[in-house]
Scaffold this active site. Structure first.
Site, short mmCIF file in Angstrom:
data_model
loop_
_atom_site.label_atom_id
_atom_site.label_comp_id
_atom_site.label_asym_id
_atom_site.label_seq_id
_atom_site.Cartn_x
_atom_site.Cartn_y
_atom_site.Cartn_z
N TYR A 1 19.97 25.67 -86.16
CA TYR A 1 20.60 25.72 -87.49
C TYR A 1 21.32 27.05 -87.64
O TYR A 1 20.71 28.13 -87.58
CB TYR A 1 19.56 25.57 -88.60
CG TYR A 1 18.93 24.19 -88.72
CD1 TYR A 1 19.36 23.12 -87.93
CD2 TYR A 1 17.89 23.96 -89.61
CE1 TYR A 1 18.78 21.86 -88.04
CE2 TYR A 1 17.31 22.70 -89.73
CZ TYR A 1 17.76 21.67 -88.94
OH TYR A 1 17.18 20.42 -89.05
N LYS B 1 27.39 11.32 -106.47
CA LYS B 1 28.53 12.23 -106.59
C LYS B 1 29.81 11.68 -105.98
O LYS B 1 30.91 12.14 -106.31
CB LYS B 1 28.19 13.58 -105.96
CG LYS B 1 28.05 13.54 -104.44
CD LYS B 1 27.93 14.93 -103.83
CE LYS B 1 26.64 15.59 -104.20
NZ LYS B 1 26.48 16.90 -103.53
#
Length: 327
Positions: free
Chosen positions: A53, A217
């Site tokens: 990450y 959204k």
């Protein structure tokens, strides 16, 4: 926040976990600090990261925030190893690579141990017993307290878990598996979840909000500040912007209106309370979004809402998963 046992172990974790996929890339140190503090103050303990990450920046950021902001003893840190930036070999499950990756993770995190260490994905080019031996060595050396896997399909999970159970006291039983699971992605229900339930392995769902789509959204297009509109995450979101997903999102929104809550809360409560689930891992851009997700703690969906959502999102599971005599 309610605490749950991780699989068939004595380790207890918060029933919502904090994900750090974007830390060190889209989430800077200031926002990461706000996220971690908000999560901790709400009673959260499980923080999930991985060595890839942000090319290691997520672990480094988390390490800088431990102790200075949140006591290490209050966190259950989970990290992963096995993914590699090699176009010819996406995963490396060799013992040498995994143990070296764990040592590098510990250095970035600034800690002597991680609470849960996951193999990030199955490596078909390494014998499974070699990969699993890395877990045994990590736990026996004290560098990891518990071990798990991630992105293993049903037969891979069952084989790995059975191998570990074959010599109790010598091998480390698998505590958890991390897999994508949401109303938009119920593939784990085919084989992975039944195997995990049978073997006492806790499921840690990633992308429990359907990569953000279940928040609603995207119902009217792509918001300019969304992952779906970003250069590096648009392809990640795109698979869940089809007509099938749209029908499920509409059903979630309808349920939310009826309960006077948000679609986010409905979608997260649904996956949090599925059989076998220990803690969904949520990744948010800022503390405001995280607070919205954590507000699900007080919500339990009525049975009729759960059944309606189950029906509208039901995957096709036929032979051999269902009783073949009824087909």
């Amino acid at each position: 926040m309610e605490q749950r046992h991780l699989g068939r172990t004595g380790l207890r974790v918060s029933r919502i976990g904090l994900g750090t996929l974007t830390w060190g890339r889209d989430t800077d140190e200031h926002d990461a600090a706000d996220l971690l503090k908000t999560f901790w103050e709400a009673g959260g303990s499980l923080v999930d990261t991985a060595d890839v990450y942000g090319d290691g920046e997520a672990e480094y950021l988390l390490g800088r925030l431990i102790e200075g902001l949140v006591p290490r003893r209050d966190l259950v840190i989970s990290t992963k190893a096995g993914s590699v930036p090699d176009p010819d070999r996406r995963f490396d499950g060799s013992r040498g690579h995994l143990l070296a990756a764990l040592d590098a993770s510990l250095a970035r995190l600034g800690t002597d141990y991680v609470d849960v260490w996951h193999i990030h994905a199955f490596d078909p080019d390494t014998p499974m017993e070699e990969t699993l031996q890395a877990l045994d060595l990590a736990v026996s050396s004290g560098r990891a307290r518990y071990a798990g896997v991630s992105n293993f399909c049903g037969w891979q999970l069952a084989k790995a878990a059975t191998w570990q159970l074959a010599a109790p006291g010598t091998r480390t039983r698998l505590a958890s598996t991390q897999m994508e699971y949401s109303l938009l992605q119920r593939g784990v229900e085919r084989e992975v979840l039944p195997a995990a339930l049978d073997l006492g392995i806790g499921l840690l769902p990633s992308s429990p909000l359907g990569r953000g789509v279940l928040t609603g959204k995207y119902r009217d297009g792509l918001p300019p500040d969304s992952r779906g509109a970003s250069d590096h995450l648009a392809l990640f979101v795109e698979p869940y912007l089809d007509d099938t997903a749209s029908r499920i999102v509409d059903a979630v929104a309808t349920a939310a209106d009826g309960l006077a809550v948000t679609p986010l809360q409905v979608a997260l409560a649904w996956v949090r309370d599925r059989p076998g689930v220990t803690a969904p891992i949520v990744g948010t851009r800022n503390a405001q979004q995280l607070s919205a997700a954590l507000s699900v703690e007080a919500l339990s969906l009525p049975d009729e809402i759960c059944r309606a959502l189950d029906d509208v999102s039901a995957p096709v599971h036929r032979y051999p998963d269902h009783d073949w005599s009824t087909l």
